[in-house]
Scaffold this active site. Structure first.
Site, PDB file in Angstrom:
ATOM      1  N   MET A  26       0.903  -1.090  -0.248  1.00  0.00           N
ATOM      2  CA  MET A  26       0.086  -0.153   0.102  1.00  0.00           C
ATOM      3  C   MET A  26       0.966   1.276  -0.120  1.00  0.00           C
ATOM      4  O   MET A  26       0.526   2.277   0.419  1.00  0.00           O
ATOM      5  CB  MET A  26      -1.096   0.012   1.386  1.00  0.00           C
ATOM      6  CG  MET A  26      -1.922  -1.330   1.152  1.00  0.00           C
ATOM      7  SD  MET A  26      -3.518  -0.902   2.219  1.00  0.00           S
ATOM      8  CE  MET A  26      -2.601  -0.409   3.597  1.00  0.00           C
TER       9      MET A  26
ATOM     10  N   ALA B 204       4.090   3.874   0.979  1.00  0.00           N
ATOM     11  CA  ALA B 204       4.782   4.492   2.266  1.00  0.00           C
ATOM     12  C   ALA B 204       5.797   3.340   2.852  1.00  0.00           C
ATOM     13  O   ALA B 204       5.617   3.060   3.726  1.00  0.00           O
ATOM     14  CB  ALA B 204       3.792   4.735   3.419  1.00  0.00           C
TER      15      ALA B 204
ATOM     16  N   HIS C  64       8.866   1.180   3.669  1.00  0.00           N
ATOM     17  CA  HIS C  64      10.135   1.175   4.690  1.00  0.00           C
ATOM     18  C   HIS C  64      11.000  -0.132   4.202  1.00  0.00           C
ATOM     19  O   HIS C  64      10.758  -0.956   3.553  1.00  0.00           O
ATOM     20  CB  HIS C  64       9.525   1.097   5.927  1.00  0.00           C
ATOM     21  CG  HIS C  64       8.187   0.340   6.228  1.00  0.00           C
ATOM     22  ND1 HIS C  64       8.506  -1.296   6.412  1.00  0.00           N
ATOM     23  CD2 HIS C  64       7.063   0.199   6.313  1.00  0.00           C
ATOM     24  CE1 HIS C  64       7.409  -1.702   6.632  1.00  0.00           C
ATOM     25  NE2 HIS C  64       6.509  -0.945   6.773  1.00  0.00           N
TER      26      HIS C  64
ATOM     27  N   HIS D  78       9.060  -3.531   3.344  1.00  0.00           N
ATOM     28  CA  HIS D  78       8.790  -3.924   2.086  1.00  0.00           C
ATOM     29  C   HIS D  78      10.188  -4.029   1.290  1.00  0.00           C
ATOM     30  O   HIS D  78       9.859  -4.910   0.401  1.00  0.00           O
ATOM     31  CB  HIS D  78       8.375  -2.359   1.492  1.00  0.00           C
ATOM     32  CG  HIS D  78       6.764  -1.924   2.234  1.00  0.00           C
ATOM     33  ND1 HIS D  78       6.778  -0.843   3.148  1.00  0.00           N
ATOM     34  CD2 HIS D  78       5.630  -2.683   2.179  1.00  0.00           C
ATOM     35  CE1 HIS D  78       5.482  -0.878   3.528  1.00  0.00           C
ATOM     36  NE2 HIS D  78       4.840  -1.791   2.964  1.00  0.00           N
TER      37      HIS D  78
ATOM     38  N   GLY E 130       4.768 -10.258   4.180  1.00  0.00           N
ATOM     39  CA  GLY E 130       5.687 -10.061   5.441  1.00  0.00           C
ATOM     40  C   GLY E 130       4.914 -10.968   6.426  1.00  0.00           C
ATOM     41  O   GLY E 130       3.601 -11.011   6.626  1.00  0.00           O
ATOM     42  N   GLN E 131       5.845 -11.699   7.428  1.00  0.00           N
ATOM     43  CA  GLN E 131       5.065 -12.082   8.662  1.00  0.00           C
ATOM     44  C   GLN E 131       4.582 -11.517   9.717  1.00  0.00           C
ATOM     45  O   GLN E 131       3.789 -11.818  10.456  1.00  0.00           O
ATOM     46  CB  GLN E 131       6.266 -12.874   9.236  1.00  0.00           C
ATOM     47  CG  GLN E 131       6.050 -13.723  10.625  1.00  0.00           C
ATOM     48  CD  GLN E 131       5.108 -14.819  10.357  1.00  0.00           C
ATOM     49  OE1 GLN E 131       4.834 -15.421   9.338  1.00  0.00           O
ATOM     50  NE2 GLN E 131       4.134 -15.037  11.512  1.00  0.00           N
ATOM     51  N   LYS E 132       4.967 -10.126   9.434  1.00  0.00           N
ATOM     52  CA  LYS E 132       4.265  -8.919  10.196  1.00  0.00           C
ATOM     53  C   LYS E 132       2.765  -8.995  10.298  1.00  0.00           C
ATOM     54  O   LYS E 132       2.293  -8.814  11.216  1.00  0.00           O
ATOM     55  CB  LYS E 132       4.803  -7.625   9.690  1.00  0.00           C
ATOM     56  CG  LYS E 132       3.994  -6.329   9.932  1.00  0.00           C
ATOM     57  CD  LYS E 132       4.314  -5.927  11.238  1.00  0.00           C
ATOM     58  CE  LYS E 132       3.482  -4.628  11.637  1.00  0.00           C
ATOM     59  NZ  LYS E 132       2.461  -4.191  11.056  1.00  0.00           N
TER      60      LYS E 132
ATOM     61  N   VAL F 218      10.808  -7.121   9.819  1.00  0.00           N
ATOM     62  CA  VAL F 218      11.880  -6.228  10.005  1.00  0.00           C
ATOM     63  C   VAL F 218      11.304  -5.399  10.949  1.00  0.00           C
ATOM     64  O   VAL F 218      10.434  -4.649  11.031  1.00  0.00           O
ATOM     65  CB  VAL F 218      12.176  -5.565   8.418  1.00  0.00           C
ATOM     66  CG1 VAL F 218      13.301  -4.738   8.829  1.00  0.00           C
ATOM     67  CG2 VAL F 218      12.399  -6.550   7.446  1.00  0.00           C
TER      68      VAL F 218
ATOM     69  N   SER G  41       3.881   1.282   8.307  1.00  0.00           N
ATOM     70  CA  SER G  41       3.824   2.411   7.435  1.00  0.00           C
ATOM     71  C   SER G  41       3.016   3.444   8.665  1.00  0.00           C
ATOM     72  O   SER G  41       2.969   4.631   8.581  1.00  0.00           O
ATOM     73  CB  SER G  41       2.804   2.390   6.192  1.00  0.00           C
ATOM     74  OG  SER G  41       3.283   1.615   5.409  1.00  0.00           O
TER      75      SER G  41
HETATM   76  P1  AMP Z   1       1.408  -2.864   3.380  1.00  0.00           P
HETATM   77  O1  AMP Z   1       1.952  -1.877   2.624  1.00  0.00           O
HETATM   78  O2  AMP Z   1       1.294  -2.470   4.874  1.00  0.00           O
HETATM   79  O3  AMP Z   1       0.142  -3.514   2.922  1.00  0.00           O
HETATM   80  O4  AMP Z   1       2.534  -4.212   3.538  1.00  0.00           O
HETATM   81  C1  AMP Z   1       2.716  -4.775   2.151  1.00  0.00           C
HETATM   82  C2  AMP Z   1       3.746  -5.981   2.434  1.00  0.00           C
HETATM   83  O5  AMP Z   1       4.809  -5.600   3.301  1.00  0.00           O
HETATM   84  C3  AMP Z   1       2.654  -7.110   3.334  1.00  0.00           C
HETATM   85  O6  AMP Z   1       2.976  -8.133   2.847  1.00  0.00           O
HETATM   86  C4  AMP Z   1       3.319  -6.906   4.651  1.00  0.00           C
HETATM   87  O7  AMP Z   1       3.251  -7.956   5.666  1.00  0.00           O
HETATM   88  C5  AMP Z   1       4.771  -6.423   4.427  1.00  0.00           C
HETATM   89  N1  AMP Z   1       5.364  -5.988   5.559  1.00  0.00           N
HETATM   90  C6  AMP Z   1       4.921  -4.729   6.310  1.00  0.00           C
HETATM   91  N2  AMP Z   1       5.742  -4.329   7.503  1.00  0.00           N
HETATM   92  C7  AMP Z   1       6.455  -5.354   7.256  1.00  0.00           C
HETATM   93  C8  AMP Z   1       7.757  -5.457   8.196  1.00  0.00           C
HETATM   94  N3  AMP Z   1       8.198  -4.908   9.245  1.00  0.00           N
HETATM   95  N4  AMP Z   1       8.391  -6.550   7.749  1.00  0.00           N
HETATM   96  C9  AMP Z   1       8.285  -7.217   6.775  1.00  0.00           C
HETATM   97  N5  AMP Z   1       7.162  -7.256   5.863  1.00  0.00           N
HETATM   98  C10 AMP Z   1       6.464  -6.198   6.360  1.00  0.00           C
END
Ligand code: AMP
Length: 299
Positions: A35, A37, A39, A42, A152-154, A181, A191
């Site tokens: 989505m 933003a 870091h 990602h 991400g496992q997050k 991470v 984000s």
């Molecule tokens: P998002 O942009 O938040 O939808 O996340 C996109 C992808 O990045 C998803 O698969 C999340 O699980 C992964 N992600 C977000 N934060 C982390 C993190 N701290 N470590 C690893 N992967 C992440």
């Protein structure tokens, strides 16, 4: 790096890339949905995709269908220029940035429901959230047609929902899950960390600390989920403005509660710090030899 927002143009470009890719790595497409933003969390997904695949596609799409009306869709951080710089530096081939109108033309009425698992953990706190996630990811999979997709496992509950969707609907791809991470002090990168004030940023450490405390307790021989839940809850409640959403000890595939963690478990927490909802989790390995690894058969 090409930045495309049109679905049919993306399909044409990917067809051409697949036909002309002459790098030594296989001509598979690795896909990283985001989505924006962006870091280092990602970045780690993109690096894994770059390592495994000849062609890397990332998407940036703040998906309106996974936000409830009272949630942060309109203020979700949008940093497209910086995101594209980072993706280009990481060797991404194509960035897909569709509009909401292209993804959901007027009257779009088809959804993907992954029943039961979508109602657990974040799905219980955010009704309809995983319906929105599964629908957009299914659409993105159809559009990009990757061999490998990186998550991400997050977002452990999201992983469980999407693995089940891929299995149940026979998507011809493999989901690769990359470790969470963290900032040097343990806070999981997100984000949404941008929303935190200095004081809230300090309090946000209670999530990773709660998980660490339970992990240490399990490592010293505590198998009862009830004891680990108590430890996590107590740590989370230390912060003055913390409001715990959930604390759970579950099977990582089904997200159903476990009583005993000897065969492995997912420890998961969600808590509001101020008005920002944060999540974090940790996988406990089996102490019996019967490791629970998400997506793998239990031995
Ligand atoms: P998002 O942009 O938040 O939808 O996340 C996109 C992808 O990045 C998803 O698969 C999340 O699980 C992964 N992600 C977000 N934060 C982390 C993190 N701290 N470590 C690893 N992967 C992440």
């Amino acid at each position: 790096m090409q930045i495309l927002s049109d679905i049919s143009e993306l399909r044409t470009v990917l067809r051409t890339l697949r036909a002309t890719d002459d790098r030594p790595t296989p001509r598979s497409v690795g896909f990283v949905p985001t989505m924006g933003a962006l870091h280092d969390g990602h970045r780690s997904l993109v690096r894994a995709a770059r390592q495994h695949c000849g062609i890397v596609v990332a998407s940036i799409f703040v998906n309106p269908r996974q936000f409830a009306p009272h949630e942060d869709f309109s203020r979700y951080p949008r940093t497209l220029a910086e995101d594209c710089q980072m993706l280009e530096a990481e060797g991404v081939d194509v960035v897909f940035t569709p509009t909401a109108e292209a993804m959901y033309p007027p009257g779009a009425a088809a959804f993907v429901d992954v029943e039961e698992v979508s109602d657990r953990l974040d799905g219980a706190s955010r009704p309809g959230h995983f319906r929105g996630v599964a629908t957009v990811v299914a659409k993105l999979f159809h559009i990009v047609q990757p061999e490998l997709a990186f998550f991400g496992q997050k977002d452990a509950a999201q992983v469980a929902v999407l693995r089940k969707m891929v299995r149940d609907l026979d998507f011809p791809l493999e989901i690769i899950v990359c470790p969470t991470v963290r900032e040097p002090d343990g806070l999981a990168m997100s984000s949404r960390n941008r929303y935190l004030s200095t004081e809230e940023r300090r309090q946000a450490l209670s999530l990773s600390r709660a998980l660490q405390a339970a992990q240490m307790q399990a490592a010293s021989g505590e198998h009862r989920a009830s004891a680990l839940l108590q430890t996590m809850r107590a740590t989370l409640q230390e912060g003055p403005s913390a409001r715990v959403d959930y604390v759970a000890v579950v099977d990582p595939d089904t997200l159903l509660p476990l009583d005993d963690v000897a065969s492995g478990a997912l420890l998961a927490v969600a808590s509001y710090v101020g008005s920002t909802r944060l999540i974090d989790n940790a996988l406990l390995a089996s102490t019996t030899g019967n490791t629970v690894v998400p997506g793998k058969k239990k031995s």
